[in-house]
Design a protein around this motif. Structure first.
Motif, short mmCIF file in Angstrom:
data_model
loop_
_atom_site.label_atom_id
_atom_site.label_comp_id
_atom_site.label_asym_id
_atom_site.label_seq_id
_atom_site.Cartn_x
_atom_site.Cartn_y
_atom_site.Cartn_z
N SER A 1 -18.48 -3.48 -15.79
CA SER A 1 -19.81 -3.52 -16.42
C SER A 1 -20.62 -4.71 -15.92
N SER A 2 -19.93 -5.79 -15.57
CA SER A 2 -20.66 -6.98 -15.11
C SER A 2 -21.29 -6.77 -13.74
N ASP A 3 -20.91 -5.71 -13.03
CA ASP A 3 -21.50 -5.41 -11.72
C ASP A 3 -22.76 -4.56 -11.82
N PHE A 4 -23.16 -4.20 -13.04
CA PHE A 4 -24.39 -3.43 -13.24
C PHE A 4 -25.49 -4.38 -13.71
N ASN A 5 -26.64 -4.29 -13.06
CA ASN A 5 -27.81 -5.07 -13.47
C ASN A 5 -28.89 -4.13 -13.96
N VAL A 6 -29.69 -4.61 -14.90
CA VAL A 6 -30.79 -3.83 -15.47
C VAL A 6 -32.10 -4.52 -15.11
N TYR A 7 -33.05 -3.71 -14.65
CA TYR A 7 -34.35 -4.22 -14.25
C TYR A 7 -35.44 -3.44 -14.98
N LEU A 8 -36.58 -4.08 -15.20
CA LEU A 8 -37.75 -3.34 -15.64
C LEU A 8 -38.26 -2.56 -14.43
N LYS A 9 -38.79 -1.38 -14.68
CA LYS A 9 -39.25 -0.51 -13.59
C LYS A 9 -40.25 -1.23 -12.68
N ASP A 10 -41.12 -2.03 -13.26
CA ASP A 10 -42.17 -2.68 -12.49
C ASP A 10 -41.73 -3.96 -11.78
N ASP A 11 -40.52 -4.46 -12.09
CA ASP A 11 -40.05 -5.70 -11.47
C ASP A 11 -38.56 -5.57 -11.17
N GLU A 12 -38.26 -5.09 -9.99
CA GLU A 12 -36.86 -4.90 -9.61
C GLU A 12 -36.30 -6.10 -8.85
N ASP A 13 -36.96 -7.24 -8.95
CA ASP A 13 -36.48 -8.45 -8.30
C ASP A 13 -35.64 -9.31 -9.25
N GLU B 1 -41.66 -6.14 -24.24
CA GLU B 1 -42.79 -5.64 -25.01
C GLU B 1 -42.54 -4.18 -25.35
N LEU B 2 -41.87 -3.94 -26.48
CA LEU B 2 -41.54 -2.57 -26.88
C LEU B 2 -42.80 -1.85 -27.32
N LYS B 3 -42.92 -0.61 -26.89
CA LYS B 3 -44.05 0.23 -27.29
C LYS B 3 -43.59 1.66 -27.36
N PRO B 4 -44.29 2.52 -28.08
CA PRO B 4 -43.88 3.93 -28.18
C PRO B 4 -43.83 4.55 -26.79
N TRP B 5 -42.91 5.53 -26.63
CA TRP B 5 -42.77 6.16 -25.33
C TRP B 5 -44.04 6.91 -24.97
N GLY B 6 -44.43 6.80 -23.75
CA GLY B 6 -45.60 7.47 -23.21
C GLY B 6 -45.68 7.10 -21.74
N PRO B 7 -46.78 7.35 -21.10
CA PRO B 7 -46.89 7.01 -19.69
C PRO B 7 -46.66 5.51 -19.42
N GLU B 8 -46.99 4.67 -20.38
CA GLU B 8 -46.78 3.23 -20.21
C GLU B 8 -45.54 2.75 -20.96
N GLY B 9 -44.65 3.67 -21.34
CA GLY B 9 -43.44 3.30 -22.07
C GLY B 9 -42.48 2.51 -21.20
N ILE B 10 -41.43 2.01 -21.79
CA ILE B 10 -40.47 1.18 -21.06
C ILE B 10 -39.49 2.06 -20.29
N GLU B 11 -39.38 1.79 -19.00
CA GLU B 11 -38.36 2.43 -18.18
C GLU B 11 -37.52 1.33 -17.56
N LEU B 12 -36.22 1.46 -17.73
CA LEU B 12 -35.28 0.49 -17.19
C LEU B 12 -34.54 1.11 -16.02
N HIS B 13 -34.27 0.33 -15.00
CA HIS B 13 -33.49 0.79 -13.86
C HIS B 13 -32.15 0.08 -13.88
N VAL B 14 -31.08 0.86 -13.83
CA VAL B 14 -29.72 0.32 -13.81
C VAL B 14 -29.21 0.45 -12.38
#
Length: 134
Positions: free
Chosen positions: A88-100, A111-124
């Motif tokens: 599990s320690s080899d997995f990193n989570v990024y915000l969709k807009d900042d994968e650095d 900044e949690l907000k209701p799901w929609g086009p601007e909702g939070i997407e995480l990349h694992v």
């Protein structure tokens, strides 16, 4: 003449069936809409978690207290990456807009907000650490 007398009851029966089905579907949708509003008021948010390297994604319900580590564990199970040889320690989570920069901590820090086009997407991403050599 016999045809006309059969057509009218058939049309009325069809209209009645449509009305019954329409009510059933509407009755099922309304509680779902209300429950999502109530969930947001209770502090539950929906996020997308994507493993972009394999093109898979899942939805998760999180609260401000949900940790990134627990999201990694849940995403591994949901996406099929829960094999014992993957740490599990080899997995990193990024915000969709900042994968650095990998994110850490709790979802309440985002900044949690209701799901929609601007909702939070995480990349694992699976990014194994270099093996220590002696």
């Amino acid at each position: 003449m016999a045809r006309k007398s059969i057509m009218m009851p058939m049309l009325l029966a069809a209209a009645g069936c449509v009305g019954v089905f329409n009510t059933a579907f509407v009755g099922q949708k309304q509680p779902a809409l209300r429950s999502s509003v109530m969930a947001r008021q209770a502090g539950v948010y929906e996020v997308f978690v994507t493993a972009s390297s394999v093109g898979m994604r899942t939805r998760m319900n999180v609260t401000p207290e949900t940790t990134i580590d627990s999201i990694v564990e849940d995403a591994r199970k949901s996406l099929g990456f829960d094999q014992s040889f993957l740490s599990s320690s080899d997995f990193n989570v990024y915000l969709k807009d900042d994968e650095d920069t990998p994110i850490k901590g709790k979802m309440g820090d985002m900044e949690l907000k209701p799901w929609g086009p601007e909702g939070i997407e995480l990349h694992v991403k699976y990014e194994p650490k270099a093996c220590a050599r002696s």
